[in-house]
Design a protein around this motif. Sequence first.
Motif, mmCIF file in Angstrom:
data_model
loop_
_atom_site.group_PDB
_atom_site.id
_atom_site.type_symbol
_atom_site.label_atom_id
_atom_site.label_comp_id
_atom_site.label_asym_id
_atom_site.label_seq_id
_atom_site.Cartn_x
_atom_site.Cartn_y
_atom_site.Cartn_z
ATOM 1 N N LEU A 8 -87.272 12.130 -6.960
ATOM 2 C CA LEU A 8 -87.062 12.274 -5.401
ATOM 3 C C LEU A 8 -87.958 11.720 -4.525
ATOM 4 N N LEU A 9 -89.238 12.215 -4.750
ATOM 5 C CA LEU A 9 -90.216 11.720 -3.818
ATOM 6 C C LEU A 9 -90.760 10.346 -4.185
ATOM 7 N N GLY A 10 -90.581 9.871 -5.484
ATOM 8 C CA GLY A 10 -91.077 8.584 -5.463
ATOM 9 C C GLY A 10 -92.447 8.271 -5.516
ATOM 10 N N ALA A 11 -92.940 7.243 -4.577
ATOM 11 C CA ALA A 11 -94.051 7.090 -4.249
ATOM 12 C C ALA A 11 -94.476 7.464 -2.904
ATOM 13 N N ALA A 12 -93.570 8.439 -2.140
ATOM 14 C CA ALA A 12 -93.930 9.016 -1.102
ATOM 15 C C ALA A 12 -95.070 10.054 -0.996
ATOM 16 N N LYS A 13 -95.925 9.640 -0.183
ATOM 17 C CA LYS A 13 -97.155 10.573 -0.107
ATOM 18 C C LYS A 13 -97.093 11.284 1.293
ATOM 19 N N ARG A 14 -96.221 10.857 2.258
ATOM 20 C CA ARG A 14 -96.020 11.472 3.574
ATOM 21 C C ARG A 14 -94.678 11.759 3.939
ATOM 22 N N GLY A 15 -94.455 13.013 4.615
ATOM 23 C CA GLY A 15 -92.860 13.257 5.374
ATOM 24 C C GLY A 15 -93.058 14.162 6.156
ATOM 25 N N ASN A 16 -91.837 14.168 7.126
ATOM 26 C CA ASN A 16 -91.434 15.497 7.865
ATOM 27 C C ASN A 16 -91.048 16.533 6.862
ATOM 28 N N LEU A 17 -91.509 17.772 7.175
ATOM 29 C CA LEU A 17 -90.733 18.874 6.333
ATOM 30 C C LEU A 17 -90.071 19.971 7.009
ATOM 31 N N THR A 18 -89.044 20.576 6.877
ATOM 32 C CA THR A 18 -88.325 21.765 7.401
ATOM 33 C C THR A 18 -87.874 22.402 6.496
ATOM 34 N N VAL A 19 -88.095 23.848 6.531
ATOM 35 C CA VAL A 19 -87.470 24.752 5.760
ATOM 36 C C VAL A 19 -86.517 25.549 6.349
ATOM 37 N N ARG A 20 -85.341 25.810 5.855
ATOM 38 C CA ARG A 20 -84.122 26.612 6.220
ATOM 39 C C ARG A 20 -83.675 27.552 5.169
ATOM 40 N N ASN A 21 -83.675 28.896 5.408
ATOM 41 C CA ASN A 21 -83.290 29.703 4.502
ATOM 42 C C ASN A 21 -83.809 29.431 3.182
ATOM 43 N N PHE A 22 -85.232 29.463 3.213
ATOM 44 C CA PHE A 22 -85.903 29.026 1.703
ATOM 45 C C PHE A 22 -87.276 29.978 1.630
ATOM 46 N N PRO A 23 -87.562 30.512 0.400
ATOM 47 C CA PRO A 23 -88.435 31.445 0.541
ATOM 48 C C PRO A 23 -89.846 31.155 0.589
ATOM 49 N N SER A 24 -90.321 29.671 0.739
ATOM 50 C CA SER A 24 -91.688 29.189 1.160
ATOM 51 C C SER A 24 -91.738 28.758 2.422
ATOM 52 N N SER A 25 -92.945 28.799 3.051
ATOM 53 C CA SER A 25 -93.227 28.340 4.272
ATOM 54 C C SER A 25 -93.583 26.698 4.124
ATOM 55 N N VAL A 26 -93.649 26.182 5.265
ATOM 56 C CA VAL A 26 -93.906 24.689 5.113
ATOM 57 C C VAL A 26 -95.203 24.366 4.649
ATOM 58 N N ALA A 27 -96.231 25.036 4.991
ATOM 59 C CA ALA A 27 -97.642 25.097 4.599
ATOM 60 C C ALA A 27 -97.714 25.175 2.980
ATOM 61 N N GLU A 28 -97.013 26.126 2.571
ATOM 62 C CA GLU A 28 -96.966 26.452 1.077
ATOM 63 C C GLU A 28 -96.355 25.295 0.225
ATOM 64 N N LEU A 29 -95.110 24.675 0.841
ATOM 65 C CA LEU A 29 -94.572 23.800 0.188
ATOM 66 C C LEU A 29 -95.082 22.290 0.308
ATOM 67 N N ARG A 30 -95.798 22.201 1.629
ATOM 68 C CA ARG A 30 -96.373 20.895 1.383
ATOM 69 C C ARG A 30 -97.670 20.920 0.141
ATOM 70 N N LYS A 31 -98.279 21.901 0.114
ATOM 71 C CA LYS A 31 -99.159 22.037 -0.649
ATOM 72 C C LYS A 31 -98.735 21.880 -2.185
ATOM 73 N N ARG A 32 -97.412 22.501 -2.289
ATOM 74 C CA ARG A 32 -96.860 22.248 -3.668
ATOM 75 C C ARG A 32 -96.220 20.867 -4.003
ATOM 76 N N LEU A 33 -95.947 20.020 -3.008
ATOM 77 C CA LEU A 33 -95.238 18.902 -3.141
ATOM 78 C C LEU A 33 -96.327 17.818 -3.085
ATOM 79 N N LYS A 34 -97.598 18.135 -2.567
ATOM 80 C CA LYS A 34 -98.578 17.187 -2.251
ATOM 81 C C LYS A 34 -98.089 16.201 -1.122
ATOM 82 N N LEU A 35 -97.689 16.667 -0.149
ATOM 83 C CA LEU A 35 -96.841 15.785 0.885
ATOM 84 C C LEU A 35 -97.708 16.124 2.187
ATOM 85 N N ALA A 36 -98.314 14.684 2.664
ATOM 86 C CA ALA A 36 -98.918 15.002 3.876
ATOM 87 C C ALA A 36 -98.067 14.898 4.983
#
Length: 414
Positions: free
Chosen positions: A360-388
């Motif tokens: 899904l991410l492909g070559a994407a290194k950056r992106g805007n991220l929103t969590v809704r009804n999800f167990p992780s915070s934005v910061a935690e998920l960014r780190k997991r996805l390596k998404l700036a």
Amino acid sequence: MPALNSETLSFIHEHCNDDVRALALQAGKYPAVDMPAAITQIAGRQTVKEKVPAWAEREGIFYPVHLSLEQCSSEPAARHKADIVRRIRHASDSEHKMPDEAEGAFADLTGGFGIDCAFLSAYFREAVYVERQESLCSIAAHNFPLLGLKHISVFHEDCVGYLQRMQPVDWIFIDPARRDEKGGKVVSIGDCEPDVSALEELLLEKAEHVLIKLSPMLDLTLALNDLKHVREAHIVSVSNECKELLLVLGRNGSLPAEDVPIHCTNLAGAGLPQTLIFSRRQERECACRFSAVPQVYLYEPNASILKGGAFRCVSHIYKVEKLHPNSHLYTSDEYISDFPGRKFQVLGSCGFGKKEIKELLGAAKRGNLTVRNFPSSVAELRKRLKLAEGGDAHFFATTLTDEKKVLICCYPTG
């Protein structure tokens, strides 16, 4: 209000766009300048230039300390309050006079810097500004004539004392303080000062209508139950940031709390406001459809709708399907251009397996991220996805109706 000498006035004019922190360090270079007063005025003008541009261009306007400016309404929010009053007055005017015709009397019992008073009073022949801080009264008495508001009388008094002895008016505006003795935020009207629930009957003895401004942090359901004469509730956002909760009280009759119309409004730029009107009863009775998967388009309601809790109503009115009862994200195959919130076109979605995410991410290194009804915070998920942060792509991490956790990739539309 202190009188400023000519050197200080010249300094303010010459440095009106400069960094006030840097100016404060240069006080020794300008011995004739009242530097604290100059800094207050320069900082005030810079704040008001963003918040109330109609005032910033008026020469001679005097500004208060930062806290008073921080607490005051922005120009869009103040104009919106004036529009509410004008609409209600026009609707009840049996002679069908023009809605902008100045007539009747108005009182602002908690004047502050005077922005709400200025915009609201423009539709009345007589107006009163009441404020218990003497410095703010002096500033208001100086500024109102410069703004062409010579019909406003300024009173340095406690609002409750003034209310008890005032002559009746058509409308009262009141903005009770919203912090407790320790500086914490409050959620109940009874914890505000003054307590408008205790003053409700007296307020309506003195005015046919009362407009109450409250913090959006307050619990609307509690407020509707605490007050017996609410005719309308308004949740107001500016550029999708929830700013105010407004309640309109009226003498004539009362509505059950669940039938009070709740206006969810987002004021965004020069465009028309996004508004959805519903009641608690309608929300309870509305049908809400659900989708098992994200469809072609994804929608996130604006901040006022999310605060108001019009989750079933927005699905019913705009014919969109919800992804999960608690996700508050909606989807459709056909594009809903007037949906009151952010709109996206879905490019794809996946679960949280490593291979799925990589595809899904492909070559994407950056992106805007929103969590809704999800167990992780934005910061935690960014780190997991390596998404700036940044870029055009937007990712939503959420839960579907079957409780599956998904990541949705989409791009803004419209």
